[in-house]
Design a protein around this motif. Structure first.
Motif, PDB file in Angstrom:
ATOM      1  N   ASP B 187     -34.631 -26.069  36.333  1.00 48.99           N
ATOM      2  CA  ASP B 187     -35.081 -25.532  38.011  1.00 48.99           C
ATOM      3  C   ASP B 187     -35.185 -23.842  37.189  1.00 48.99           C
ATOM      4  N   TYR B 188     -34.536 -23.466  36.888  1.00 52.96           N
ATOM      5  CA  TYR B 188     -34.767 -21.881  36.698  1.00 52.96           C
ATOM      6  C   TYR B 188     -34.456 -22.048  34.497  1.00 52.96           C
ATOM      7  N   VAL B 189     -35.263 -20.614  34.003  1.00 54.49           N
ATOM      8  CA  VAL B 189     -34.959 -20.835  32.953  1.00 54.49           C
ATOM      9  C   VAL B 189     -34.674 -18.841  32.170  1.00 54.49           C
ATOM     10  N   VAL B 190     -33.889 -18.530  31.707  1.00 57.07           N
ATOM     11  CA  VAL B 190     -33.266 -17.665  31.160  1.00 57.07           C
ATOM     12  C   VAL B 190     -33.535 -17.483  30.230  1.00 57.07           C
ATOM     13  N   ALA B 191     -34.647 -16.241  29.725  1.00 59.08           N
ATOM     14  CA  ALA B 191     -34.849 -15.522  28.034  1.00 59.08           C
ATOM     15  C   ALA B 191     -34.077 -14.891  28.015  1.00 59.08           C
ATOM     16  N   CYS B 192     -32.980 -15.521  26.627  1.00 57.89           N
ATOM     17  CA  CYS B 192     -32.416 -14.302  26.555  1.00 57.89           C
ATOM     18  C   CYS B 192     -31.745 -15.291  24.885  1.00 57.89           C
ATOM     19  N   ASP B 193     -34.039 -14.492  24.434  1.00 50.52           N
ATOM     20  CA  ASP B 193     -34.025 -14.518  23.436  1.00 50.52           C
ATOM     21  C   ASP B 193     -34.575 -13.802  22.325  1.00 50.52           C
ATOM     22  N   GLY B 194     -33.973 -12.006  22.789  1.00 52.77           N
ATOM     23  CA  GLY B 194     -34.020 -10.982  22.019  1.00 52.77           C
ATOM     24  C   GLY B 194     -34.977 -10.341  22.527  1.00 52.77           C
ATOM     25  N   ALA B 195     -35.063  -8.713  21.360  1.00 57.40           N
ATOM     26  CA  ALA B 195     -36.260  -7.861  21.603  1.00 57.40           C
ATOM     27  C   ALA B 195     -37.167  -8.559  21.118  1.00 57.40           C
ATOM     28  N   LYS B 196     -37.630  -9.158  20.355  1.00 53.59           N
ATOM     29  CA  LYS B 196     -38.899  -9.755  20.311  1.00 53.59           C
ATOM     30  C   LYS B 196     -39.815 -10.932  21.129  1.00 53.59           C
ATOM     31  N   SER B 197     -38.546 -11.652  20.998  1.00 50.71           N
ATOM     32  CA  SER B 197     -39.245 -12.580  23.091  1.00 50.71           C
ATOM     33  C   SER B 197     -40.282 -13.505  22.577  1.00 50.71           C
ATOM     34  N   PRO B 198     -39.760 -14.612  21.680  1.00 49.76           N
ATOM     35  CA  PRO B 198     -41.051 -15.477  22.310  1.00 49.76           C
ATOM     36  C   PRO B 198     -41.453 -15.887  23.868  1.00 49.76           C
ATOM     37  N   ILE B 199     -40.686 -15.841  24.243  1.00 50.25           N
ATOM     38  CA  ILE B 199     -40.923 -16.748  25.781  1.00 50.25           C
ATOM     39  C   ILE B 199     -41.877 -15.314  26.427  1.00 50.25           C
ATOM     40  N   ARG B 200     -41.263 -13.795  26.352  1.00 48.11           N
ATOM     41  CA  ARG B 200     -42.025 -12.895  26.674  1.00 48.11           C
ATOM     42  C   ARG B 200     -43.946 -12.609  26.465  1.00 48.11           C
ATOM     43  N   GLU B 201     -43.911 -12.707  25.118  1.00 49.00           N
ATOM     44  CA  GLU B 201     -45.094 -12.999  24.287  1.00 49.00           C
ATOM     45  C   GLU B 201     -45.643 -14.349  24.887  1.00 49.00           C
ATOM     46  N   ARG B 202     -45.511 -15.188  24.577  1.00 51.84           N
ATOM     47  CA  ARG B 202     -45.754 -16.623  25.240  1.00 51.84           C
ATOM     48  C   ARG B 202     -46.711 -16.359  26.508  1.00 51.84           C
ATOM     49  N   LEU B 203     -45.761 -15.684  27.440  1.00 49.88           N
ATOM     50  CA  LEU B 203     -45.992 -15.459  28.700  1.00 49.88           C
ATOM     51  C   LEU B 203     -47.166 -14.406  29.190  1.00 49.88           C
ATOM     52  N   GLY B 204     -47.567 -13.443  28.119  1.00 53.08           N
ATOM     53  CA  GLY B 204     -48.540 -13.148  27.953  1.00 53.08           C
ATOM     54  C   GLY B 204     -47.334 -11.775  28.205  1.00 53.08           C
ATOM     55  N   LEU B 205     -46.447 -11.381  28.271  1.00 54.18           N
ATOM     56  CA  LEU B 205     -45.673 -10.558  29.300  1.00 54.18           C
ATOM     57  C   LEU B 205     -45.856  -8.625  28.536  1.00 54.18           C
ATOM     58  N   GLY B 206     -46.200  -7.741  29.108  1.00 55.79           N
ATOM     59  CA  GLY B 206     -46.153  -6.578  28.005  1.00 55.79           C
ATOM     60  C   GLY B 206     -44.476  -6.178  28.092  1.00 55.79           C
ATOM     61  N   PHE B 207     -44.354  -5.153  27.305  1.00 56.55           N
ATOM     62  CA  PHE B 207     -42.933  -4.712  26.533  1.00 56.55           C
ATOM     63  C   PHE B 207     -43.931  -2.741  26.258  1.00 56.55           C
ATOM     64  N   ASP B 208     -43.481  -1.985  27.089  1.00 59.79           N
ATOM     65  CA  ASP B 208     -43.997  -1.063  26.751  1.00 59.79           C
ATOM     66  C   ASP B 208     -42.110   0.343  27.298  1.00 59.79           C
ATOM     67  N   GLY B 209     -43.118   1.518  26.120  1.00 58.90           N
ATOM     68  CA  GLY B 209     -41.713   2.523  25.963  1.00 58.90           C
ATOM     69  C   GLY B 209     -42.545   3.530  24.317  1.00 58.90           C
ATOM     70  N   ARG B 210     -40.755   4.005  24.337  1.00 57.95           N
ATOM     71  CA  ARG B 210     -41.272   4.948  23.644  1.00 57.95           C
ATOM     72  C   ARG B 210     -40.548   4.610  21.360  1.00 57.95           C
ATOM     73  N   VAL B 211     -41.330   4.456  21.200  1.00 63.20           N
ATOM     74  CA  VAL B 211     -40.363   4.963  19.505  1.00 63.20           C
ATOM     75  C   VAL B 211     -40.304   6.211  19.266  1.00 63.20           C
ATOM     76  N   PHE B 212     -38.890   6.110  18.449  1.00 64.04           N
ATOM     77  CA  PHE B 212     -38.547   7.247  18.437  1.00 64.04           C
ATOM     78  C   PHE B 212     -38.958   7.041  16.562  1.00 64.04           C
ATOM     79  N   GLU B 213     -39.436   8.520  16.069  1.00 68.61           N
ATOM     80  CA  GLU B 213     -39.983   8.273  15.198  1.00 68.61           C
ATOM     81  C   GLU B 213     -39.049   9.102  14.122  1.00 68.61           C
ATOM     82  N   ASP B 214     -38.158   8.228  13.454  1.00 69.49           N
ATOM     83  CA  ASP B 214     -36.793   8.215  12.312  1.00 69.49           C
ATOM     84  C   ASP B 214     -36.607   7.176  12.328  1.00 69.49           C
ATOM     85  N   ASN B 215     -36.149   7.386  10.556  1.00 72.90           N
ATOM     86  CA  ASN B 215     -35.079   6.044  10.177  1.00 72.90           C
ATOM     87  C   ASN B 215     -33.527   5.620  10.647  1.00 72.90           C
TER      88      ASN B 215
END
Ligand SMILES: Cc1cc2nc3c(=O)[nH]c(=O)nc-3n(C[C@H](O)[C@H](O)[C@H](O)COP(=O)(O)OP(=O)(O)OC[C@H]3O[C@@H](n4cnc5c(N)ncnc54)[C@H](O)[C@@H]3O)c2cc1C
Lengths: 65, 537
Positions: B187-215
């Motif tokens: 009935d419902y799927v909850v994607a708790c598959d982490g930052a690289k979320s294959p489900i998010r990728e598969r559904l072609g959904l964006g994940f935008d923001g800022r990368v901080f230039e530091d290690n």
């Protein structure tokens, strides 16, 4: 809440201006920039009113608050 | 799809070994209520909550347990309260290193100190430090206990979700196992598959923001030392092992040390043990004996999905949002996603609430994600000034802080995770308690307080509760009542829930957030607030 004062408000303006320059005398550009940063923070804390500070930032950028 | 299963990381604990399920032999895909993809801290938190509410839940993970390595260590009070409610909290607090104070240094000087819980009367501490693998192990032990008690939770290891298809009235999942592929419907799927979320990728959904230039070099070091159990943070430390450094105590004589390395580095060189040891030696002194337990280098980003609900697929935890770790807002906010979603899914599946209730998950947790991203971005901007001028102001703050108290609150080495107040949520009823304390306004999470020999939060949650203080509340269908009067109404309760008011009624949601409050309320008022909190338009 008070408004940002943009009318003359400093007694003895020439005296204040001389103090400001004197504080920077003998400093390198970097040291002066650091002094200015500290001064801004001290003055901002004294003002303490976010609305006045926002208006001051706007005015400093050359826009109308 | 159909690629063989291969572990992407070595395991710290094997918690859910692969077992063949009857679904794999079904001729048509078996139908389930809720399928969670990912058995990380967020997926397991949601599974525990749903299972204990009697809502059948299946958790699929492509590994058989939790990965080795340095990830979350700081778990916040709210997370511990939620874990207590679902039966995993006591073990965590027992094993964890309890702390609440932090000190910030520049060079050798202390410039700022903070106390995250400067009041008494809470069951859970401000924070514990506990390695994420232990956190997940305790969650999984709670799952096993819940299963024994009859909770319908099924965790399937080495079950990799390769595809999702929204069929309108259900979702079809393609799953890969060591015995080959199979399908189930949910009935419902909850994607708790982490930052690289294959489900998010598969559904072609964006994940935008800022990368901080530091290690950041994260070193977990095993040693016996008697630093206090406080969070210690250095800007421009005298030992010069990084432009900032952070020290945290973990259980079992493990210490977490973070060094800020800057942007232009060679990762492989920096990860060489002798190089890492040189940095640690500079910090601890040449005579301190220690072992390197785990070392890794991270870059950080702040980003989120535009929406967390996509029809029958919902995103929670790192798959939905990611923050830099200064502030410990990653796992802690993910567990709160789970807490927000669990009761809503149960109510919708039981037919007690319209399915639009799920839209409030989007509303409330987007608000929380934005708050977390804002805080963690600001911390990162202070830590990693991105221009000469921002460095100038950062240094000015640190210099002034030595002498002047006013500059200390400007120092930002991380603002630590606190629960979001859902101000403006469509589920809230306008505040009707005159003079009521701000911390218990509608949308806020109930602050704990002593009740009898126990604590308030032990009496709340799981269901809707009408909490009445200094008065006896009316009986309402579907609502548990808890009336505290006379001796049962202690000073902490009065301070946190009444303020100057002589009496109050609070409608508390199953996730212990406040839906409504009144000085006095009729059964009609409460029923209306309940309908609203259940997502009625
Ligand atoms: C160095 C560091 C320090 C941190 N410190 C803190 C801290 O102190 N406090 C804090 O709160 N947070 C901290 N975090 C963040 C925290 O680790 C994450 O927020 C947390 O792990 C997110 O949990 P999750 O359950 O959403 O995802 P994850 O923990 O990433 O779990 C996702 C799960 O999904 C599984 N999976 C992936 N794809 C599939 C698939 N196709 N099929 C089936 N299963 C799949 C994965 O194997 C994994 O088990 C830190 C992170 C780092 C890197």
């Amino acid at each position: 809440m008070s408004d940002l004062i943009l009318e003359p408000n400093i007694p003895d303006p020439d005296g204040f201006y001389a103090d400001l320059l004197a504080a920077h005398e003998g400093l390198s550009d970097d040291e002066s920039a650091a002094l200015n940063a500290r001064l801004i923070l001290i003055l901002a804390n004294h003002i303490g009113d976010r609305a006045v500070l926002r208006d001051a930032l706007t005015a400093a950028k050359g826009d109308r608050p | 799809m159909n690629a063989p299963l291969r572990d992407r990381y070595p395991l710290a604990f094997r918690l859910y070994p692969y077992r063949r399920s009857a679904d794999q032999d079904a001729s048509t895909p078996a139908r389930h209520s809720v399928v969670i993809v990912g058995a990380g801290p967020v997926g397991l938190a949601l599974a525990l909550d749903l299972g204990q509410k009697g809502t059948p839940v299946i958790v699929l993970d492509d590994h058989e347990g939790v990965g080795l390595g340095s990830r979350a260590i700081c778990f916040a009070k709210r997370t511990l309260e939620i874990m207590h409610r679902v039966g995993a909290g006591a073990e965590m607090v027992d094993k964890g290193v309890v702390w609440q104070k932090g000190r910030v240094f520049r060079d050798r000087d202390e410039v700022f100190a903070f106390d995250l819980l400067p009041e008494e009367g809470h069951r859970c501490p401000a924070f514990i430090n506990l390695q994420q693998p232990h956190f997940e192990r305790f969650q999984m032990e709670a799952v096993t206990r819940a299963q024994t008690a009859g909770a319908p939770i099924d965790v399937r290891g080495k079950n990799r979700v390769d595809a999702l298809t929204d069929m309108g009235d259900h979702v079809l999942l393609d799953i890969m196992t060591p015995d080959g592929p199979y399908r189930i419907a949910a009935d419902y799927v909850v994607a708790c598959d982490g930052a690289k979320s294959p489900i998010r990728e598969r559904l072609g959904l964006g994940f935008d923001g800022r990368v901080f230039e530091d290690n950041f070099l994260i070193a977990d070091v095993k040693m016996t030392a008697d630093f206090p159990t406080e969070r210690w943070f250095w800007f421009e430390p005298w030992f010069k092992s990084g432009s900032s450094a952070l020290l945290h105590k973990q259980p079992d004589d493990i210490w977490r040390i973070d060094f800020q390395l800057g942007w232009d580095i060679d990762r492989n060189t920096e990860l060489r043990p002798e190089k890492v040891r040189a940095r640690v030696d500079q910090m601890l002194g040449p005579d301190v004996e220690y072992e390197l337990d785990w070392v890794s280098i991270y870059t950080f980003q702040c980003r989120r999905m535009e929406r967390f609900r996509h029809g029958r697929v919902l995103f929670a935890g790192d798959s939905a949002h990611q923050v830099s770790p200064f502030g410990a807002r990653g796992a802690n906010s993910g567990v709160q996603d789970a807490d927000n979603l669990g009761w809503k899914l149960s109510a919708v599946l039981n037919g007690h609430a319209p399915e639009t209730l799920l839209d409030s998950y989007d509303h409330e947790r987007l608000q929380a994600a934005d708050e977390n991203i804002l805080n963690s971005t600001r911390s990162t901007d202070f830590l990693t000034p991105k221009s000469r001028t921002s460095k100038l102001f950062r240094d000015a703050v640190l210099t002034l802080a030595r002498e002047h108290a006013f500059a200390r609150p400007l120092i930002n080495s991380g603002r630590l995770s606190t629960p979001c107040v859902y101000d403006g949520s469509p589920l809230n009823t306008p505040d009707a308690l005159e003079g009521g304390p701000a911390r218990t306004r509608p949308g806020a999470c109930c602050p704990d307080a002593p009740v009898g020999n126990g604590f308030l939060l032990d009496h709340l949650g799981g269901r809707f509760t009408l909490l009445s203080l200094g008065a006896v509340g009316p009986q309402i269908d579907g609502v548990t009542t808890l009336s505290l009067t006379g001796d049962a109404l202690g000073p902490e309760l009065a301070d946190r829930y009444l303020g100057p008011a002589p009496q109050a009624h609070y409608l508390v949601r199953p996730d212990q957030h406040i839906a409504a409050r009144w000085g006095s309320a009729s059964a009609n008022d409460i029923e209306a607030a309940l309908r609203r909190a259940m997502g009625a338009a």
